[in-house]
Design a protein around this motif. Structure first.
Motif, PDB file in Angstrom:
ATOM      1  N   THR A  28       0.889  -1.229  -0.145  1.00 41.26           N
ATOM      2  CA  THR A  28       0.086   0.216  -0.004  1.00 41.26           C
ATOM      3  C   THR A  28       0.933   1.273   0.031  1.00 41.26           C
ATOM      4  N   VAL A  29       0.968   2.016  -1.048  1.00 44.88           N
ATOM      5  CA  VAL A  29       1.467   3.258  -1.120  1.00 44.88           C
ATOM      6  C   VAL A  29       0.735   4.567  -0.411  1.00 44.88           C
ATOM      7  N   VAL A  30       1.311   5.119   0.436  1.00 42.12           N
ATOM      8  CA  VAL A  30       0.808   6.193   1.261  1.00 42.12           C
ATOM      9  C   VAL A  30       1.394   7.410   0.854  1.00 42.12           C
ATOM     10  N   THR A  31       0.854   8.335   0.205  1.00 40.22           N
ATOM     11  CA  THR A  31       1.528   9.490  -0.141  1.00 40.22           C
ATOM     12  C   THR A  31       0.698  10.595   0.206  1.00 40.22           C
ATOM     13  N   ALA A  32       1.082  11.965  -0.244  1.00 35.48           N
ATOM     14  CA  ALA A  32       0.479  12.961   0.009  1.00 35.48           C
ATOM     15  C   ALA A  32      -0.656  13.542  -0.471  1.00 35.48           C
ATOM     16  N   ARG A  33      -1.246  12.594  -1.230  1.00 35.13           N
ATOM     17  CA  ARG A  33      -2.442  12.917  -2.010  1.00 35.13           C
ATOM     18  C   ARG A  33      -3.779  12.867  -1.270  1.00 35.13           C
ATOM     19  N   LYS A  34      -4.466  14.019  -1.424  1.00 32.28           N
ATOM     20  CA  LYS A  34      -5.402  14.352  -0.448  1.00 32.28           C
ATOM     21  C   LYS A  34      -6.503  13.244  -0.634  1.00 32.28           C
ATOM     22  N   GLU A  35      -6.657  12.299  -1.468  1.00 36.87           N
ATOM     23  CA  GLU A  35      -7.559  11.379  -1.546  1.00 36.87           C
ATOM     24  C   GLU A  35      -7.145  10.192  -0.904  1.00 36.87           C
ATOM     25  N   LYS A  36      -5.976   9.999  -0.491  1.00 44.84           N
ATOM     26  CA  LYS A  36      -5.544   9.155   0.334  1.00 44.84           C
ATOM     27  C   LYS A  36      -5.724   9.366   1.941  1.00 44.84           C
ATOM     28  N   THR A  37      -7.223   9.406   2.176  1.00 41.07           N
ATOM     29  CA  THR A  37      -7.426   9.944   3.731  1.00 41.07           C
ATOM     30  C   THR A  37      -6.964   9.041   4.718  1.00 41.07           C
ATOM     31  N   PRO A  38      -6.995   9.464   5.902  1.00 40.33           N
ATOM     32  CA  PRO A  38      -6.663   8.635   7.159  1.00 40.33           C
ATOM     33  C   PRO A  38      -7.920   7.374   6.793  1.00 40.33           C
ATOM     34  N   ASP A  39      -8.893   7.701   6.501  1.00 42.22           N
ATOM     35  CA  ASP A  39     -10.043   6.362   6.470  1.00 42.22           C
ATOM     36  C   ASP A  39      -9.756   5.485   5.306  1.00 42.22           C
ATOM     37  N   TRP A  40      -8.989   5.876   4.304  1.00 47.84           N
ATOM     38  CA  TRP A  40      -8.534   4.998   3.181  1.00 47.84           C
ATOM     39  C   TRP A  40      -7.605   4.176   3.723  1.00 47.84           C
ATOM     40  N   ILE A  41      -6.265   4.646   4.457  1.00 40.87           N
ATOM     41  CA  ILE A  41      -5.227   4.154   5.075  1.00 40.87           C
ATOM     42  C   ILE A  41      -6.017   3.018   6.120  1.00 40.87           C
ATOM     43  N   LYS A  42      -6.919   3.271   6.933  1.00 43.89           N
ATOM     44  CA  LYS A  42      -7.392   2.524   7.880  1.00 43.89           C
ATOM     45  C   LYS A  42      -8.062   1.271   7.093  1.00 43.89           C
ATOM     46  N   GLN A  43      -8.768   1.558   6.108  1.00 45.91           N
ATOM     47  CA  GLN A  43      -9.328   0.467   5.531  1.00 45.91           C
ATOM     48  C   GLN A  43      -8.505  -0.506   4.894  1.00 45.91           C
ATOM     49  N   MET A  44      -7.363   0.021   4.456  1.00 52.39           N
ATOM     50  CA  MET A  44      -6.264  -0.693   3.708  1.00 52.39           C
ATOM     51  C   MET A  44      -5.704  -1.675   4.785  1.00 52.39           C
ATOM     52  N   ALA A  45      -5.240  -1.223   5.667  1.00 54.75           N
ATOM     53  CA  ALA A  45      -4.506  -1.878   6.686  1.00 54.75           C
ATOM     54  C   ALA A  45      -5.396  -2.877   7.509  1.00 54.75           C
ATOM     55  N   ASN A  46      -6.734  -2.488   7.709  1.00 56.09           N
ATOM     56  CA  ASN A  46      -7.520  -3.400   8.410  1.00 56.09           C
ATOM     57  C   ASN A  46      -7.790  -4.816   7.227  1.00 56.09           C
ATOM     58  N   SER A  47      -7.736  -4.281   6.049  1.00 56.90           N
ATOM     59  CA  SER A  47      -7.715  -5.443   5.032  1.00 56.90           C
ATOM     60  C   SER A  47      -6.579  -6.504   5.108  1.00 56.90           C
ATOM     61  N   TYR A  48      -5.500  -5.862   5.148  1.00 55.72           N
ATOM     62  CA  TYR A  48      -4.228  -6.748   5.400  1.00 55.72           C
ATOM     63  C   TYR A  48      -4.373  -7.544   6.510  1.00 55.72           C
ATOM     64  N   PHE A  49      -4.476  -6.922   7.754  1.00 57.94           N
ATOM     65  CA  PHE A  49      -4.579  -7.384   8.891  1.00 57.94           C
ATOM     66  C   PHE A  49      -5.723  -8.617   9.124  1.00 57.94           C
ATOM     67  N   GLY A  50      -6.964  -8.267   8.398  1.00 55.44           N
ATOM     68  CA  GLY A  50      -8.000  -9.176   8.351  1.00 55.44           C
ATOM     69  C   GLY A  50      -7.609 -10.576   7.533  1.00 55.44           C
ATOM     70  N   LEU A  51      -6.832 -10.416   6.370  1.00 57.09           N
ATOM     71  CA  LEU A  51      -6.521 -11.279   5.304  1.00 57.09           C
ATOM     72  C   LEU A  51      -5.765 -12.474   6.489  1.00 57.09           C
ATOM     73  N   PHE A  52      -4.727 -11.970   7.294  1.00 51.45           N
ATOM     74  CA  PHE A  52      -3.882 -12.915   8.029  1.00 51.45           C
ATOM     75  C   PHE A  52      -4.924 -13.372   9.430  1.00 51.45           C
ATOM     76  N   ARG A  53      -5.806 -12.497   9.969  1.00 51.33           N
ATOM     77  CA  ARG A  53      -6.214 -12.805  11.356  1.00 51.33           C
ATOM     78  C   ARG A  53      -7.501 -13.526  11.338  1.00 51.33           C
ATOM     79  N   ASP A  54      -8.304 -13.250  10.382  1.00 51.91           N
ATOM     80  CA  ASP A  54      -9.659 -13.709  10.630  1.00 51.91           C
ATOM     81  C   ASP A  54      -9.965 -14.792   9.400  1.00 51.91           C
TER      82      ASP A  54
END
Length: 104
Positions: A28-54
């Motif tokens: 997941t590439v996190v840049t200064a693009r305004k579209e990559k909001t904290p919510d977007w980052i959180k959703q992507m991180a939750n997906s990765y963690f969920g893939l392994f955990r759930d």
């Protein structure tokens, strides 16, 4: 994540066979693009963690402007907690010679 989910049993077996040789990372590439909001980052991180955990995790799909289009529920690997600790903490600390008492 879709490709791993489709072959989750094979991936799980790999993690179980080599628990001390694997660690977690993301493309997941996190840049200064305004579209990559904290919510977007959180959703992507939750997906990765969920893939392994759930047993089942949610994978969001975004359009080119990073607006949420849909959320798919996919099979996860449901790795045991002791294996998750190895890939998230113990193995990176060992590889990078980090002190376990102090987070990176």
């Amino acid at each position: 994540m879709r490709a791993v989910s489709k072959r989750r049993d094979e991936w799980r077996k790999l993690y179980e066979e080599f628990p001390d040789r694997l660690l977690w990372g993301t493309d997941t590439v996190v840049t200064a693009r305004k579209e990559k909001t904290p919510d977007w980052i959180k959703q992507m991180a939750n997906s990765y963690f969920g893939l392994f955990r759930d047993a089942e995790f949610e994978l969001p799909t975004f359009n080119k402007d990073y607006h949420l289009q849909k959320v798919d529920k996919l099979p996860g690997m449901k790795l045991p907690p002791e294996l998750l600790k190895k890939i998230y903490q113990d193995n990176p600390h060992k590889l990078f010679k980090l002190d376990h008492k102090h987070p990176a």
